[in-house]
Design a protein around this motif. Structure first.
Motif, PDB file in Angstrom:
ATOM      1  N   THR A 202      -7.493  -3.853   8.216  1.00 40.85           N
ATOM      2  CA  THR A 202      -7.851  -4.261   6.862  1.00 40.85           C
ATOM      3  C   THR A 202      -9.372  -4.354   6.767  1.00 40.85           C
ATOM      4  O   THR A 202     -10.034  -4.751   7.722  1.00 40.85           O
ATOM      5  CB  THR A 202      -7.235  -5.620   6.484  1.00 40.85           C
ATOM      6  OG1 THR A 202      -7.859  -6.662   7.256  1.00 40.85           O
ATOM      7  CG2 THR A 202      -5.730  -5.632   6.722  1.00 40.85           C
TER       8      THR A 202
ATOM      9  N   LYS B  86     -16.114   1.094   2.133  1.00 40.76           N
ATOM     10  CA  LYS B  86     -15.041   2.026   1.778  1.00 40.76           C
ATOM     11  C   LYS B  86     -15.190   3.332   2.552  1.00 40.76           C
ATOM     12  O   LYS B  86     -14.203   3.904   3.015  1.00 40.76           O
ATOM     13  CB  LYS B  86     -15.053   2.286   0.283  1.00 40.76           C
ATOM     14  CG  LYS B  86     -13.910   3.163  -0.200  1.00 40.76           C
ATOM     15  CD  LYS B  86     -13.939   3.300  -1.706  1.00 40.76           C
ATOM     16  CE  LYS B  86     -12.814   4.207  -2.194  1.00 40.76           C
ATOM     17  NZ  LYS B  86     -12.834   4.349  -3.685  1.00 40.76           N
TER      18      LYS B  86
ATOM     19  N   SER C 197     -12.512   4.888   5.180  1.00 42.07           N
ATOM     20  CA  SER C 197     -11.985   6.249   5.008  1.00 42.07           C
ATOM     21  C   SER C 197     -12.219   7.097   6.250  1.00 42.07           C
ATOM     22  O   SER C 197     -11.332   7.848   6.683  1.00 42.07           O
ATOM     23  CB  SER C 197     -12.641   6.916   3.801  1.00 42.07           C
ATOM     24  OG  SER C 197     -12.316   6.238   2.604  1.00 42.07           O
TER      25      SER C 197
ATOM     26  N   CYS D 200      -5.418   5.833   4.267  1.00 42.21           N
ATOM     27  CA  CYS D 200      -6.297   4.759   3.827  1.00 42.21           C
ATOM     28  C   CYS D 200      -5.877   4.374   2.411  1.00 42.21           C
ATOM     29  O   CYS D 200      -5.855   5.220   1.511  1.00 42.21           O
ATOM     30  CB  CYS D 200      -7.751   5.216   3.838  1.00 42.21           C
ATOM     31  SG  CYS D 200      -8.925   3.923   3.330  1.00 42.21           S
ATOM     32  N   TYR D 201      -5.520   3.110   2.224  1.00 42.79           N
ATOM     33  CA  TYR D 201      -5.041   2.635   0.928  1.00 42.79           C
ATOM     34  C   TYR D 201      -6.061   1.712   0.267  1.00 42.79           C
ATOM     35  O   TYR D 201      -6.521   0.756   0.863  1.00 42.79           O
ATOM     36  CB  TYR D 201      -3.735   1.854   1.090  1.00 42.79           C
ATOM     37  CG  TYR D 201      -2.554   2.680   1.530  1.00 42.79           C
ATOM     38  CD1 TYR D 201      -1.754   3.344   0.605  1.00 42.79           C
ATOM     39  CD2 TYR D 201      -2.232   2.789   2.884  1.00 42.79           C
ATOM     40  CE1 TYR D 201      -0.660   4.096   1.003  1.00 42.79           C
ATOM     41  CE2 TYR D 201      -1.132   3.546   3.296  1.00 42.79           C
ATOM     42  CZ  TYR D 201      -0.362   4.196   2.352  1.00 42.79           C
ATOM     43  OH  TYR D 201       0.712   4.933   2.757  1.00 42.79           O
ATOM     44  N   GLU D 202      -6.398   2.018  -0.964  1.00 43.52           N
ATOM     45  CA  GLU D 202      -7.184   1.111  -1.793  1.00 43.52           C
ATOM     46  C   GLU D 202      -6.551   1.160  -3.180  1.00 43.52           C
ATOM     47  O   GLU D 202      -5.635   0.413  -3.479  1.00 43.52           O
ATOM     48  CB  GLU D 202      -8.664   1.505  -1.856  1.00 43.52           C
ATOM     49  CG  GLU D 202      -9.477   0.474  -2.630  1.00 43.52           C
ATOM     50  CD  GLU D 202     -10.862   0.951  -2.997  1.00 43.52           C
ATOM     51  OE1 GLU D 202     -11.710   0.096  -3.241  1.00 43.52           O
ATOM     52  OE2 GLU D 202     -11.088   2.171  -3.079  1.00 43.52           O
ATOM     53  N   ASN D 203      -7.009   2.091  -4.010  1.00 37.47           N
ATOM     54  CA  ASN D 203      -6.423   2.216  -5.341  1.00 37.47           C
ATOM     55  C   ASN D 203      -4.982   2.717  -5.301  1.00 37.47           C
ATOM     56  O   ASN D 203      -4.234   2.510  -6.253  1.00 37.47           O
ATOM     57  CB  ASN D 203      -7.280   3.144  -6.206  1.00 37.47           C
ATOM     58  CG  ASN D 203      -8.595   2.506  -6.589  1.00 37.47           C
ATOM     59  OD1 ASN D 203      -8.712   1.278  -6.613  1.00 37.47           O
ATOM     60  ND2 ASN D 203      -9.593   3.323  -6.860  1.00 37.47           N
TER      61      ASN D 203
ATOM     62  N   VAL E  40      -8.006  -1.311   2.190  1.00 37.64           N
ATOM     63  CA  VAL E  40      -9.307  -1.794   1.725  1.00 37.64           C
ATOM     64  C   VAL E  40      -9.100  -2.827   0.623  1.00 37.64           C
ATOM     65  O   VAL E  40      -8.452  -2.562  -0.385  1.00 37.64           O
ATOM     66  CB  VAL E  40     -10.170  -0.635   1.194  1.00 37.64           C
ATOM     67  CG1 VAL E  40     -11.535  -1.154   0.737  1.00 37.64           C
ATOM     68  CG2 VAL E  40     -10.334   0.441   2.258  1.00 37.64           C
ATOM     69  N   GLY E  41      -9.671  -4.032   0.827  1.00 35.00           N
ATOM     70  CA  GLY E  41      -9.607  -5.074  -0.193  1.00 35.00           C
ATOM     71  C   GLY E  41      -8.228  -5.691  -0.349  1.00 35.00           C
ATOM     72  O   GLY E  41      -7.421  -5.725   0.583  1.00 35.00           O
ATOM     73  N   LYS E  42      -7.960  -6.222  -1.544  1.00 38.72           N
ATOM     74  CA  LYS E  42      -6.663  -6.792  -1.923  1.00 38.72           C
ATOM     75  C   LYS E  42      -6.261  -8.017  -1.093  1.00 38.72           C
ATOM     76  O   LYS E  42      -5.096  -8.353  -0.997  1.00 38.72           O
ATOM     77  CB  LYS E  42      -5.555  -5.730  -1.819  1.00 38.72           C
ATOM     78  CG  LYS E  42      -5.884  -4.375  -2.444  1.00 38.72           C
ATOM     79  CD  LYS E  42      -5.993  -4.478  -3.938  1.00 38.72           C
ATOM     80  CE  LYS E  42      -6.222  -3.113  -4.575  1.00 38.72           C
ATOM     81  NZ  LYS E  42      -7.569  -2.553  -4.356  1.00 38.72           N
TER      82      LYS E  42
END
Length: 205
Positions: free
Chosen positions: A3, A13, A17, A27-30, A106-108
């Motif tokens: 994470t 980011k 990536s 890679c998960y973000e949006n 990424v994030g969340k």
């Protein structure tokens, strides 16, 4: 599973990536917003509007009421009333990803959602303001004034979001993460290499 939390303009980011590409994983973000949209039946743009932001008045319900009445998803999703529900969707997706595949998120608040999971490495990327300003100006093609305002606003949103959903934890506290890296001093590729080394030390790759 790795994470990433990151300050705006730090290259976090990009590091995430590159790491995912070198490890041959997603890679998960949006994309998490896309999955949350599919799970809820709501338009993905609604999720993007409140992504990693805390709304002071009315939360998601207020936002939905401000949309055109003609949108069919409003009528069939009347119970979707808060940012908390969005976070619930995202958390379920993050937990499911941790159970079913090796990936980078990424994030969340993923580090918090997956806290206690021994197969997760959490990373925080930070850098001096001047470095973040330069990267933001170059990447976005904006003035220093616009870059500074963007960094300040985005980081405030992320800090408020993290504090709210983690029960008061401070976003940049290094205790929250397995490793904190300065992307200016270590470099983008250096950060990737250091995270890979940590994964090796923990026997995860």
């Amino acid at each position: 599973m790795v994470t990433f939390a990151r300050g705006f303009g730090t290259g976090g980011k990009e590091i995430a990536s590159k790491l995912a590409k070198e490890l041959g994983i997603h890679c998960y973000e949006n994309r998490i917003l896309t999955l949350a949209s599919q799970m809820s039946g709501l338009d993905e743009e609604i999720f993007r509007e409140v992504d990693e932001k805390i709304r002071n008045k009315g939360g998601f319900a207020s936002f939905l009421r401000g949309l055109p009445k003609a949108k069919s998803y409003i009528a069939r999703n009347e119970k979707f009333v808060s940012d908390d529900k969005l976070f619930e969707y995202q958390s379920k997706i993050i937990e499911n990803l941790a159970e079913t595949e090796s990936c980078v998120i990424v994030g969340k608040c993923a580090d918090y959602v997956l806290r206690g999971n021994p197969r997760v490495v959490s990373v925080y990327i930070e850098a001096p303001r001047a470095f973040c300003l330069k990267r933001t100006m170059e990447k976005m093609g904006v003035t220093e004034e616009v870059a500074a305002a963007t960094i300040t606003q985005t980081d405030k949103f992320r800090a408020d979001y993290y504090e709210y959903y983690t029960g008061g934890n401070y976003w940049t506290n290094p205790v929250n993460y397995d490793i904190t890296l300065n992307s200016e001093k270590v470099g983008i590729e250096g950060c990737v290499d250091m995270v890979k080394h940590l994964l090796e030390l923990k026997g995860l790759i």
